[in-house]
Design a protein around this motif. Structure first.
Motif, mmCIF file in Angstrom:
data_model
loop_
_atom_site.group_PDB
_atom_site.id
_atom_site.type_symbol
_atom_site.label_atom_id
_atom_site.label_comp_id
_atom_site.label_asym_id
_atom_site.label_seq_id
_atom_site.Cartn_x
_atom_site.Cartn_y
_atom_site.Cartn_z
ATOM 1 N N ASN A 67 0.964 -1.059 -0.079
ATOM 2 C CA ASN A 67 -0.034 -0.072 0.116
ATOM 3 C C ASN A 67 0.964 1.125 -0.006
ATOM 4 N N LEU A 68 0.448 2.191 -0.743
ATOM 5 C CA LEU A 68 1.084 3.423 -0.890
ATOM 6 C C LEU A 68 0.346 4.578 -0.975
ATOM 7 N N ILE A 69 0.707 5.716 -0.254
ATOM 8 C CA ILE A 69 -0.097 6.929 0.111
ATOM 9 C C ILE A 69 1.048 7.990 -0.422
ATOM 10 N N CYS A 70 0.384 8.947 -0.829
ATOM 11 C CA CYS A 70 1.217 10.255 -1.162
ATOM 12 C C CYS A 70 1.400 11.021 0.257
ATOM 13 N N ALA A 71 2.401 11.564 0.491
ATOM 14 C CA ALA A 71 2.736 12.093 1.755
ATOM 15 C C ALA A 71 3.541 13.582 1.556
ATOM 16 N N LEU A 72 2.857 14.248 2.301
ATOM 17 C CA LEU A 72 3.382 15.700 2.175
ATOM 18 C C LEU A 72 3.549 16.628 3.494
#
Length: 287
Positions: free
Chosen positions: A153-158
């Motif tokens: 699972n991969l999420i965009c992080a900022l």
């Protein structure tokens, strides 16, 4: 398995933009001359997505129309010898778009769950059109490239200032490797001063299909809604989970200020109007 499908949750009422969104879906509000949803679909196509799944609500039929043939418009433009390039990408191939109704506004997690039968038993992407990601390559393309390396699972992080974390889902990190952060936990809209980091989830996800089973029995969380973050957090102990820092610019087009920022930034990049907008802004600020 390759990521072939993307879910676009577009059932929201857009109340922060009333009265503009009384009759026009907020996803069709234009940044310069392209609707937000068009930018999102373009981003998905660049990333190799083959099927677009739109989770809509009442009053959102115009989104479906936008990606359909506009016979009268196209016929008239051709007869007059007009340039048709502005319509490129606005007609999806037959079978490449699916539209599902979310009958009740029960939250992002519920909207994603509504797409379960079309997603099936394969990994899928999620794009929130309000989160306008601007970069080359696009955000989802960067994520798909990272997913091909780490899977799971991969999420965009900022990164955001800590005082803004109560407005977002926040990552609890356990280590970093370049642009990738290993995630050991997720917290949805933490109370002020309690966030485990200043890394937020920024509207782009690649998830394994097991999340759908978790959403099926997910109770209401923060804000009285079924939160996607809660089900994602339950995957962390059983599957690899990473955050990827996006190389590009993010504009929160769910807010008026962010929407105006996006319009101004992209207008400045345009060859046809950029110089004019820059001169106008300079003159305006000198008054």
């Amino acid at each position: 398995m390759r990521v072939r499908k993307a879910v676009f949750p577009v059932a929201g009422l857009g109340t922060r933009f009333l009265p503009a969104t009384k009759a026009v879906p907020k996803e069709l509000l234009a940044v310069v001359d392209r609707p937000l949803i068009q930018y999102a679909v373009d981003e998905a196509i660049e990333a190799g997505i083959e099927q677009m799944i739109f989770v809509t609500g009442r009053g959102k039929n115009a989104i479906e129309d936008h990606f359909d043939m506009a016979f009268e418009l196209e016929s008239t433009q051709r007869e007059r010898g007009k340039d048709m390039s502005a319509l490129e990408g606005t007609r999806l191939a037959p079978g490449n778009a699916a539209f599902i109704r979310q009958q009740e506004p029960l939250g992002l997690g519920h909207a994603i769950w509504c797409a379960r039968d079309i997603v099936g038993d394969e990994p899928f992407a999620i794009i929130l059109p309000d989160e306008f990601m601007h970069g080359k390559p696009g955000c989802l393309k960067q994520m798909v490239d990272a997913y091909d390396q780490v899977g799971g699972n991969l999420i965009c992080a900022l990164e955001v200032p800590m005082e803004q974390t109560p407005s977002y889902g926040v990552l609890d990190p356990s280590g970093t490797n370049g642009d990738l952060t290993v995630v050991k936990g997720l917290v949805e809209k933490p109370a002020a001063g309690t966030a485990p980091s200043n890394l937020i989830i920024a509207g782009r996800y690649i998830l394994q299909p097991e999340v759908m089973k978790l959403l099926e029995t997910q109770g209401k969380g923060a804000g009285g809604e079924i939160q996607l973050t809660d089900s994602m957090a339950r995957l962390i102990d059983t599957q690899p989970f990473h955050g990827m820092t996006f190389k590009g610019d993010r504009y929160d087009c769910g807010s008026k200020a962010g929407f105006i920022e996006a319009n101004f930034a992209l207008a400045l990049e345009r060859e046809d109007i950029g110089a004019h907008i820059r001169a106008f802004a300079t003159e305006l600020l000198s008054r």
